[in-house]
Each structure stands twice: as C-alpha cells, then as structure tokens.
Design a protein around this motif. Structure first.
Motif, PDB file in Angstrom:
ATOM      1  N   ILE A 107       0.838  -1.205   0.000  1.00 41.63           N
ATOM      2  CA  ILE A 107       0.000   0.000   0.000  1.00 41.63           C
ATOM      3  C   ILE A 107       0.867   1.246   0.000  1.00 41.63           C
ATOM      4  O   ILE A 107       0.600   2.216  -0.721  1.00 41.63           O
ATOM      5  CB  ILE A 107      -0.940  -0.014   1.221  1.00 41.63           C
ATOM      6  N   ALA A 108       1.921   1.226   0.802  1.00 41.94           N
ATOM      7  CA  ALA A 108       2.833   2.374   0.861  1.00 41.94           C
ATOM      8  C   ALA A 108       3.501   2.609  -0.489  1.00 41.94           C
ATOM      9  O   ALA A 108       3.717   3.759  -0.900  1.00 41.94           O
ATOM     10  CB  ALA A 108       3.880   2.136   1.943  1.00 41.94           C
ATOM     11  N   ARG A 109       3.808   1.527  -1.205  1.00 40.77           N
ATOM     12  CA  ARG A 109       4.434   1.702  -2.514  1.00 40.77           C
ATOM     13  C   ARG A 109       3.448   2.344  -3.497  1.00 40.77           C
ATOM     14  O   ARG A 109       3.826   3.207  -4.305  1.00 40.77           O
ATOM     15  CB  ARG A 109       4.899   0.344  -3.050  1.00 40.77           C
ATOM     16  N   ARG A 110       2.162   1.961  -3.447  1.00 42.12           N
ATOM     17  CA  ARG A 110       1.171   2.570  -4.345  1.00 42.12           C
ATOM     18  C   ARG A 110       1.038   4.064  -4.069  1.00 42.12           C
ATOM     19  O   ARG A 110       0.960   4.884  -4.997  1.00 42.12           O
ATOM     20  CB  ARG A 110      -0.180   1.883  -4.167  1.00 42.12           C
ATOM     21  N   ASN A 111       1.003   4.407  -2.789  1.00 38.71           N
ATOM     22  CA  ASN A 111       0.911   5.832  -2.448  1.00 38.71           C
ATOM     23  C   ASN A 111       2.156   6.581  -2.921  1.00 38.71           C
ATOM     24  O   ASN A 111       2.068   7.703  -3.429  1.00 38.71           O
ATOM     25  CB  ASN A 111       0.744   6.007  -0.948  1.00 38.71           C
ATOM     26  N   LYS A 113       4.042   5.762  -5.413  1.00 41.44           N
ATOM     27  CA  LYS A 113       4.009   5.840  -6.871  1.00 41.44           C
ATOM     28  C   LYS A 113       3.099   6.984  -7.335  1.00 41.44           C
ATOM     29  O   LYS A 113       3.434   7.733  -8.274  1.00 41.44           O
ATOM     30  CB  LYS A 113       3.516   4.515  -7.451  1.00 41.44           C
ATOM     31  N   ALA A 114       1.962   7.122  -6.646  1.00 46.42           N
ATOM     32  CA  ALA A 114       1.047   8.208  -7.009  1.00 46.42           C
ATOM     33  C   ALA A 114       1.716   9.564  -6.801  1.00 46.42           C
ATOM     34  O   ALA A 114       1.633  10.451  -7.666  1.00 46.42           O
ATOM     35  CB  ALA A 114      -0.231   8.105  -6.195  1.00 46.42           C
ATOM     36  N   VAL A 118       2.683  12.460  -9.677  1.00 45.55           N
ATOM     37  CA  VAL A 118       2.276  13.863  -9.573  1.00 45.55           C
ATOM     38  C   VAL A 118       3.499  14.767  -9.644  1.00 45.55           C
ATOM     39  O   VAL A 118       3.488  15.816 -10.323  1.00 45.55           O
ATOM     40  CB  VAL A 118       1.500  14.103  -8.255  1.00 45.55           C
ATOM     41  N   ALA A 119       4.585  14.386  -8.961  1.00 51.18           N
ATOM     42  CA  ALA A 119       5.804  15.191  -8.962  1.00 51.18           C
ATOM     43  C   ALA A 119       6.423  15.241 -10.351  1.00 51.18           C
ATOM     44  O   ALA A 119       6.955  16.280 -10.771  1.00 51.18           O
ATOM     45  CB  ALA A 119       6.799  14.628  -7.949  1.00 51.18           C
ATOM     46  N   ARG A 120       6.351  14.138 -11.088  1.00 50.72           N
ATOM     47  CA  ARG A 120       6.890  14.124 -12.450  1.00 50.72           C
ATOM     48  C   ARG A 120       6.096  15.078 -13.355  1.00 50.72           C
ATOM     49  O   ARG A 120       6.666  15.827 -14.149  1.00 50.72           O
ATOM     50  CB  ARG A 120       6.843  12.711 -13.014  1.00 50.72           C
ATOM     51  N   LEU A 121       4.753  15.022 -13.228  1.00 48.59           N
ATOM     52  CA  LEU A 121       3.896  15.910 -14.029  1.00 48.59           C
ATOM     53  C   LEU A 121       4.170  17.369 -13.699  1.00 48.59           C
ATOM     54  O   LEU A 121       4.321  18.216 -14.587  1.00 48.59           O
ATOM     55  CB  LEU A 121       2.429  15.573 -13.790  1.00 48.59           C
ATOM     56  N   GLU A 122       4.288  17.666 -12.405  1.00 49.16           N
ATOM     57  CA  GLU A 122       4.561  19.036 -11.984  1.00 49.16           C
ATOM     58  C   GLU A 122       5.912  19.495 -12.506  1.00 49.16           C
ATOM     59  O   GLU A 122       6.072  20.649 -12.935  1.00 49.16           O
ATOM     60  CB  GLU A 122       4.527  19.111 -10.454  1.00 49.16           C
ATOM     61  N   GLU A 166      10.812  10.370  -5.898  1.00 48.85           N
ATOM     62  CA  GLU A 166      11.518   9.199  -6.435  1.00 48.85           C
ATOM     63  C   GLU A 166      12.152   8.391  -5.299  1.00 48.85           C
ATOM     64  O   GLU A 166      12.096   7.157  -5.294  1.00 48.85           O
ATOM     65  CB  GLU A 166      12.605   9.643  -7.416  1.00 48.85           C
ATOM     66  N   ALA A 167      12.757   9.100  -4.330  1.00 56.97           N
ATOM     67  CA  ALA A 167      13.405   8.419  -3.199  1.00 56.97           C
ATOM     68  C   ALA A 167      12.376   7.676  -2.352  1.00 56.97           C
ATOM     69  O   ALA A 167      12.632   6.541  -1.909  1.00 56.97           O
ATOM     70  CB  ALA A 167      14.166   9.426  -2.343  1.00 56.97           C
ATOM     71  N   ASN A 168      11.225   8.297  -2.115  1.00 61.23           N
ATOM     72  CA  ASN A 168      10.182   7.635  -1.329  1.00 61.23           C
ATOM     73  C   ASN A 168       9.670   6.384  -2.028  1.00 61.23           C
ATOM     74  O   ASN A 168       9.405   5.357  -1.379  1.00 61.23           O
ATOM     75  CB  ASN A 168       9.012   8.593  -1.078  1.00 61.23           C
ATOM     76  N   TYR A 169       9.566   6.458  -3.335  1.00 62.40           N
ATOM     77  CA  TYR A 169       9.106   5.278  -4.087  1.00 62.40           C
ATOM     78  C   TYR A 169      10.155   4.168  -4.020  1.00 62.40           C
ATOM     79  O   TYR A 169       9.824   2.992  -3.808  1.00 62.40           O
ATOM     80  CB  TYR A 169       8.825   5.650  -5.539  1.00 62.40           C
ATOM     81  N   ASP A 170      11.436   4.540  -4.213  1.00 59.89           N
ATOM     82  CA  ASP A 170      12.512   3.534  -4.128  1.00 59.89           C
ATOM     83  C   ASP A 170      12.544   2.885  -2.747  1.00 59.89           C
ATOM     84  O   ASP A 170      12.767   1.669  -2.611  1.00 59.89           O
ATOM     85  CB  ASP A 170      13.872   4.177  -4.420  1.00 59.89           C
ATOM     86  N   ASN A 171      12.315   3.685  -1.693  1.00 62.72           N
ATOM     87  CA  ASN A 171      12.300   3.152  -0.337  1.00 62.72           C
ATOM     88  C   ASN A 171      11.133   2.190  -0.141  1.00 62.72           C
ATOM     89  O   ASN A 171      11.276   1.154   0.527  1.00 62.72           O
ATOM     90  CB  ASN A 171      12.224   4.297   0.671  1.00 62.72           C
ATOM     91  N   ALA A 172       9.976   2.526  -0.720  1.00 65.55           N
ATOM     92  CA  ALA A 172       8.807   1.642  -0.626  1.00 65.55           C
ATOM     93  C   ALA A 172       9.077   0.322  -1.345  1.00 65.55           C
ATOM     94  O   ALA A 172       8.707  -0.757  -0.858  1.00 65.55           O
ATOM     95  CB  ALA A 172       7.581   2.335  -1.208  1.00 65.55           C
ATOM     96  N   GLU A 173       9.752   0.407  -2.498  1.00 66.48           N
ATOM     97  CA  GLU A 173      10.127  -0.805  -3.236  1.00 66.48           C
ATOM     98  C   GLU A 173      11.098  -1.657  -2.402  1.00 66.48           C
ATOM     99  O   GLU A 173      10.971  -2.878  -2.326  1.00 66.48           O
ATOM    100  CB  GLU A 173      10.795  -0.419  -4.565  1.00 66.48           C
TER     101      GLU A 173
END
Length: 377
Positions: A107-111, A113-114, A118-122, A166-173
């Motif tokens: 669940i943390a990884r999905r959040n 990723k979302a 959003v950060a990539r789009l911004e 990106e770092a938060n996503y890598d940590n979730a992975e």
C-alpha cells in the motif's frame, strides 16, 4: 695347699692366655677372596648436527569467521519460516529463510508511486513554463530580469520535490524486498528465536546464523613458544607463509581426520586469563565425511623457524633437565647442556654438544665423573 688354692685363679688365667697364643700362631692363613670390579654396561648415541624446524603442540575449536544475528529490517507478521530454522541443515546462498507480510508496504508503494507521478507531471509543467518565460523575456537579455521572473526557483523546487518522490518510491520498493529475507551465504542456523505467525520488528533477533565456508581456528601459544617459532617481532602479525605451517587433525569418535589450514597471523594482545597469544589459522577445507563443522575440536602442530646445527637427544639421556654424560675412552663425563625445546621422547639441544660427541643413553644407579664403563655394541 692353702697357697695353691689362693693362686689358682691366676694359674687358670695364665694357662688360658698361653693356650690362646698357641692357637693363634698355629692357625693356617685364610685364602684371600678377590672382589670383581663392577663396570656398568651402557648404550650410547653418536651426536650429529642437523637442521630442525621446531614445532609447538596446541589445540582449539573451529569457528566461523562470519557469525551474526539475523535481524529483520521491517515490521510485520511472519508468513513463512524456512525448515532450516529447526533441522540444522546447511542452506545455500540465496535461499529464502523468512517471509514477512508485505501488505502494508505494498500500500505504501502505491501511495509513493502516485506522489511520484504527480511530482513528475509538476516537474514537466515547470520546465515548460520556464522555456516559455525564456522566450517571452527575449532569452533573458535584460540583466534586470529576476530569477523569479525567469521561473528558476520554481523549477528548482519542482526538481527537489520530484527527487524526494523518487526516493520515497525507491524506499517503498526496498521495504517490499526486505519482507523476504534471503540467506547471505552458505551456512546454518545456530539458534532460533522465531516461529511462524509471530509479529516481528527491526529490534527483534530472529536467529543466529554462521557461514560454513569461512572457518578458522585460534590456537593458544605461550610467549616463549611464540619466540621459538620466530614470532617475536611485531611484524609477526603479518602473514608469513614461508616460516609458519600448521598441521591440523580432528578426532571424531575413534576416527582421525586431516584438516587443511593456512596460517594468517597472530593476535596482537595477550589473553588476561591464560597469558597467551593466539595464532589464527584459516580453514581451507573440511573432509566431506565430517557432518560437523562449528566447534569441531582439533589438535595442531605448528611448525616455525628452522634451527641450524642442533642436536636431538632422547630424554632418558638428560639428567635434571640440564646435564648429560658423554662417553670418551670408555669413561663418562658430565656435560652441561641448554635445552631449546623438550618433547615427549626427545629434546632439542642448542648448546653443550658438538658433532662427534658420544652420549650415554643408559640410566645408571649412580654417576661418578671419569667412571669406567663398557660400551655395548
């Protein structure tokens, strides 16, 4: 008549003395008995100088170089626990030992990723805005245009937010990967503290594991023995394969096994209790017939410095640990010696003996310097 009675005792005494004198002078001479001179018979040994590598007997237990607690890096319920935790069999590198519930981390990884999307789009939008501002302001030719107008801080902020996402996503992975604990090497579970269904966290010790591929043994040595081996210098802690070799043997039941080992150095400190140092030997291989590895008891012969021109004398030829008797012209003479190292059956002599000397090997009831002896052939 009265006169005779009165002198009778004197007459009897005089007669006795006369008869004793006659018997003495008429007694034949006794034959003289010659006592045979006792000459002890001995065995001897001719001394020849030789080069000899001293060895020291020691013993120790084989231990693993890599032994440490198995700790989880994430929290959760244990869904799978390998049978290696209870059967003491050897696991291979990469085998799955523990699997922890990963639901919360998924669940943390999905959040994450979302937020990353959003950060990539911004970030893409800020880049586009910056490029448009650059065109509108005439490629920034006017030096009075501020960085804010150029959209520079806005893009920098967007870049930082994207980097954090990106770092938060890598940590979730990574947390999901950590829910599966793989064996870091080939080894065994030594102590088990966990069971399936338990809730664990990073502060909890699951087990103790050790490598069966990286084993070594610490062999205690006295300071005197270390000097005899040639380890008296501080540089002795450096590997010196050309001067030190170790013969290891493991006794299991009534069977003796050879163990291959390589000297890797000595400890640089003295044990407080035993006042000994430790010589470390890396185990190259154990016999495939051995079903045990950790805490295996071994006997060791440590071969060190080679001494030139020494003599080996059987211990029965040594008196009071500092004398021996040499034989010359069928006589024995005491000689003081210096023992370099004493073994079970013989001693290594450094001083007091020279080539060609003949040593008495027979234990006699007594020794007298310059005593005549007979050498047995």
């Amino acid at each position: 008549m009265n006169r005779i009675k009165k002198n009778l005792p004197l007459i009897i005494l005089a007669s006795s003395i006369m008869m004793a004198f006659i018997l003495i002078i008429t007694k034949p001479d006794e034959a003289k008995i010659e006592v045979e001179k006792f000459i002890p018979k001995i065995n001897t040994l001719l001394m020849k100088p030789q080069d000899f590598s001293l060895f020291i007997n020691s013993e120790g237990y084989i231990k693993s170089i890599r032994e440490f607690p198995l700790l989880p890096e994430v929290s959760g319920k244990v869904l799978y626990l390998s049978a290696y935790f209870n059967n003491n069999l050897i696991f291979d590198r990469g085998d799955t030992l523990v699997r922890i519930d990963s639901t919360n981390y998924s669940i943390a990884r999905r959040n994450a990723k979302a937020k990353r999307d959003v950060a990539r789009l911004e970030n893409l939008q800020q880049k586009a805005i910056k490029e448009r501002s650059k065109t509108e302001l005439g490629n920034y030719n006017d030096s009075k245009v501020s960085d804010l107008a150029k959209k520079i801080p806005q893009l920098q902020s967007s870049n930082s937010l994207l980097d954090a996402a990106e770092a938060n996503y890598d940590n979730a992975e990574l947390n999901i990967e950590k829910t599966i604990i793989l064996a870091p090497f080939k080894g065994r579970v030594k102590n088990n503290y966990v069971s399936k269904g338990m809730y664990v966290n990073p502060s909890m010790k699951l087990a103790s594991i050790y490598s069966t591929e990286d084993m070594f043994v610490k062999l205690p040595l006295s300071i005197d023995d270390s000097v005899l081996l040639g380890l008296s210098k501080r540089e002795s802690s450096i590997i010196a394969e050309d001067t030190i070799s170790v013969d290891l043997k493991a006794l299991v039941g009534s069977q003796e096994y050879d163990v291959e080992g390589k000297y890797i150095g000595v400890s640089g400190s003295v044990d407080k209790m035993t006042q000994k140092i430790y010589l470390n030997v890396e185990i190259n291989s154990l016999s495939p017939d051995l079903i045990i590895d950790d805490n295996l008891f071994v006997n060791a012969k440590i071969y060190g410095k080679e001494y030139k021109g020494v003599f080996l004398i059987p211990n029965e030829a040594i008196i009071e640990n500092k004398f021996t008797y040499l034989v010359k012209n069928s006589r024995i003479y005491k000689r003081e010696i210096e023992i370099l190292k004493k073994y079970k059956e013989y001693s290594v002599i450094a001083k007091g003996i020279k080539g060609g000397d003949v040593v008495c090997l027979t234990r006699l009831d007594y020794y007298v310097d310059d005593m005549e002896i007979e050498v047995l052939k």
